[in-house]
Design a protein around this motif. Structure first.
Motif, short mmCIF file in Angstrom:
data_model
loop_
_atom_site.label_atom_id
_atom_site.label_comp_id
_atom_site.label_asym_id
_atom_site.label_seq_id
_atom_site.Cartn_x
_atom_site.Cartn_y
_atom_site.Cartn_z
N ALA B 53 3.23 -8.06 5.19
CA ALA B 53 4.12 -8.67 3.70
C ALA B 53 3.91 -7.63 2.74
CB ALA B 53 4.12 -10.09 3.59
N ASN B 54 3.36 -7.54 1.78
CA ASN B 54 3.25 -6.83 0.47
C ASN B 54 3.31 -5.55 0.60
OD1 ASN B 54 2.54 -8.83 -0.51
ND2 ASN B 54 -0.19 -8.76 -0.52
N LEU B 55 2.80 -4.71 2.29
CA LEU B 55 2.83 -3.78 2.14
C LEU B 55 4.84 -3.29 2.11
CD1 LEU B 55 2.19 -0.71 2.70
CD2 LEU B 55 2.05 -0.81 4.66
N ALA B 56 5.26 -4.09 2.99
CA ALA B 56 6.53 -3.65 3.15
C ALA B 56 7.65 -4.13 2.09
CB ALA B 56 7.15 -4.84 4.08
N LEU B 57 7.12 -4.63 1.23
CA LEU B 57 7.77 -5.32 0.10
C LEU B 57 7.54 -3.83 -1.30
CD1 LEU B 57 6.50 -9.27 -1.20
CD2 LEU B 57 9.06 -7.74 -0.44
N VAL B 58 6.20 -4.14 -1.57
CA VAL B 58 6.33 -2.35 -2.00
C VAL B 58 7.39 -0.86 -1.68
CG1 VAL B 58 4.12 -0.31 -2.13
CG2 VAL B 58 3.88 -3.07 -2.49
N THR B 59 6.85 -1.05 -0.48
CA THR B 59 8.14 -0.11 0.68
C THR B 59 9.48 0.10 -0.14
OG1 THR B 59 6.44 0.38 2.25
CG2 THR B 59 8.04 1.54 2.08
N PHE B 60 10.09 -1.57 0.11
CA PHE B 60 10.62 -1.57 -0.72
C PHE B 60 11.33 -1.23 -1.91
CE2 PHE B 60 11.72 -4.22 3.88
CZ PHE B 60 12.26 -3.23 4.12
N SER B 61 10.53 -1.81 -2.52
CA SER B 61 10.15 -0.93 -4.25
C SER B 61 10.53 0.42 -4.72
CB SER B 61 8.85 -1.45 -4.45
OG SER B 61 9.07 -0.74 -5.62
N LYS B 62 9.27 0.83 -3.32
CA LYS B 62 10.16 2.72 -3.57
C LYS B 62 11.49 2.99 -3.09
CE LYS B 62 8.44 6.54 -3.98
NZ LYS B 62 7.21 7.17 -4.28
N VAL B 63 12.17 2.67 -1.89
CA VAL B 63 13.40 2.62 -2.02
C VAL B 63 14.68 2.64 -2.19
CG1 VAL B 63 14.88 2.10 0.41
CG2 VAL B 63 12.96 2.21 0.72
N HIS B 64 14.30 1.61 -3.17
CA HIS B 64 15.29 1.17 -3.89
C HIS B 64 14.82 1.26 -5.64
CE1 HIS B 64 17.67 -1.62 -1.20
NE2 HIS B 64 16.54 -2.36 -0.86
N GLY B 65 14.47 1.79 -6.01
CA GLY B 65 13.50 2.09 -7.38
C GLY B 65 14.19 1.26 -7.96
N ASP B 66 13.23 -0.12 -7.50
CA ASP B 66 12.92 -1.53 -8.29
C ASP B 66 11.94 -1.82 -8.21
OD1 ASP B 66 13.90 -3.72 -9.54
OD2 ASP B 66 15.15 -4.39 -8.43
N PRO B 67 11.66 -1.94 -9.24
CA PRO B 67 9.85 -2.91 -9.66
C PRO B 67 9.39 -4.84 -9.33
CG PRO B 67 10.66 -1.56 -11.54
CD PRO B 67 11.78 -2.36 -10.72
N THR B 68 11.41 -5.09 -8.84
CA THR B 68 11.49 -6.36 -8.56
C THR B 68 9.94 -6.96 -7.25
OG1 THR B 68 12.82 -6.00 -9.51
CG2 THR B 68 11.77 -8.12 -8.79
N GLY B 69 10.26 -5.57 -6.67
CA GLY B 69 9.20 -5.95 -5.62
C GLY B 69 7.77 -5.84 -5.37
N GLN B 70 6.91 -5.31 -6.83
CA GLN B 70 5.58 -5.09 -6.42
C GLN B 70 5.14 -5.86 -7.53
OE1 GLN B 70 4.23 -1.02 -8.34
NE2 GLN B 70 6.18 -0.40 -7.02
N VAL B 71 6.74 -6.51 -8.52
CA VAL B 71 6.30 -8.09 -8.93
C VAL B 71 6.20 -9.15 -7.99
CG1 VAL B 71 7.31 -9.80 -10.29
CG2 VAL B 71 7.59 -7.60 -11.02
N PHE B 72 6.69 -8.98 -6.72
CA PHE B 72 6.79 -10.18 -5.56
C PHE B 72 5.06 -9.64 -5.29
CE2 PHE B 72 11.25 -11.86 -4.43
CZ PHE B 72 11.05 -12.22 -6.18
N VAL B 73 4.92 -8.70 -5.26
CA VAL B 73 3.32 -8.59 -4.40
C VAL B 73 2.13 -9.26 -5.14
CG1 VAL B 73 1.90 -6.87 -4.01
CG2 VAL B 73 4.31 -6.54 -2.97
#
Lengths: 174, 158
Positions: B53-73
């Motif tokens: 799940a963390n890998l998917a969050l980081v990937t979506f963070s990269k897709v959307h150009g938004d670091p919020t996914g990495q904060v969620f990780v």
């Protein structure tokens, strides 16, 4: 070059995860899982999430796995007890469930891949994602501005987890 | 080193492949949870699923150009740490009671005769408490089991 590295990390992660869930010895499982954590940290570096990669190694491979190894060595498992898998019928059912989930997830990803390819092209041409946004400064900016309430609630969660662990393992509550 | 890293990162990671990797890892974790009976291996498999799940969050963070996914990780790792601490504490408690970590053997919530069971005792319960003031002999704290009555007895004695 990045693609080759990504495929190497992905192969290592998948192989070590499969080995980790199929070992008889729990200590071997935990150590193979450490290898999977390192491979995933390499994947995070390729995705330019440097802070997450460092935290992955520090928290998962450092703290959580040490906790696991301590408990595995504390409960003193016999290897024949560990060798017991589930009943064959339930084991087949579990493997079937995970295979079905994998099929659905792969179907979804392959049906929406144009979106990701387009986004990656956008990023290649110069920049939806800032270069510094994966660093500690970028994550910290988001963490202490937009998500500061969640950050503080996380400290309460960690405190309650710590208290729960201590109370559950104490023999006498005096 | 930085120039090397820049040249390595010059081409992008195939993001759909990263999502496929996350799906495969999640399925491996799911297979581990559903097919193993040892609760420690099951917790390890849950960790694999959380990492997917963390890998998917980081990937979506990269897709959307938004670091919020990495904060969620970051938050997901915190929750995973708390979960592992409490889960392993439960494993220790169950092992102390039943001498096993097989989930098939601890499926019953009611009490099965597994030999002597030590329950935790609260402070206010008079279990072995036979009056520290009336305990006149010299080595009176030999019969005391808890720490608190022994200290009270020593203070009354001295």
């Amino acid at each position: 070059m990045t693609e080759v590295l990504f495929y190497c990390f992905a192969a290592v992660a998948i192989a070590s995860a499969v080995i980790a869930i199929s070992r008889k010895n729990a200590v071997a499982s935990a150590l193979w899982l450490v290898l999977m954590f390192f491979a995933l940290a390499g994947t995070y570096v390729l995705l330019e999430a440097w802070f997450v990669a460092v935290i992955q190694i520090l928290v998962y491979a450092g703290a959580i796995m040490v906790l696991f190894l301590f408990v595995i060595m504390l409960v003193d498992l016999k290897s024949e007890e560990l060798a017991v898998m589930g009943a064959p019928r339930f084991r087949a059912l579990g493997l079937l469930t995970s295979a079905l989930f994998l099929a659905v997830a792969v179907f979804v990803v392959l049906n929406t891949r144009e979106t990701f390819v387009a986004a990656a092209d956008t990023w290649d041409r110069g920049g939806a994602l800032e270069v510094e946004s994966g660093s500690a400064a970028g994550i910290g900016h988001y963490l202490f501005h937009r998500w500061v309430l969640a950050f503080e609630v996380t400290s309460v969660l960690l405190l309650s987890g710590m208290l729960g662990a201590v109370i559950l393992t104490k023999r006498r509550l005096t | 080193m930085s120039a090397l890293l820049d040249s390595v990162l010059a081409t992008a990671v195939p993001l759909d492949r990263a999502l496929l990797l996350a799906a495969v890892l999640f399925s491996i974790g799911l297979a581990g949870v559903t097919s193993r009976r040892n609760v420690l291996i099951m917790l390890l498999s849950v960790e694999i699923m959380l990492n997917a799940a963390n890998l998917a969050l980081v990937t979506f963070s990269k897709v959307h150009g938004d670091p919020t996914g990495q904060v969620f990780v970051f938050f997901a790792m915190t929750v995973a740490a708390a979960e592992v601490a409490v889960g392993l504490a439960i494993v220790i408690a169950v092992y102390r009671l039943r001498r096993t970590t097989d989930v098939g053997e601890v499926a019953a919530l009611h009490e099965i005769d597994y030999g002597p069971v030590r329950y935790p005792q609260l402070e206010g319960q008079p279990v072995h408490h036979h009056g520290s003031s009336g305990n006149g002999d010299g080595d009176g704290d030999a019969g005391e089991t808890g720490g608190q009555p022994a200290v009270a007895s020593e203070e009354a004695h001295g």
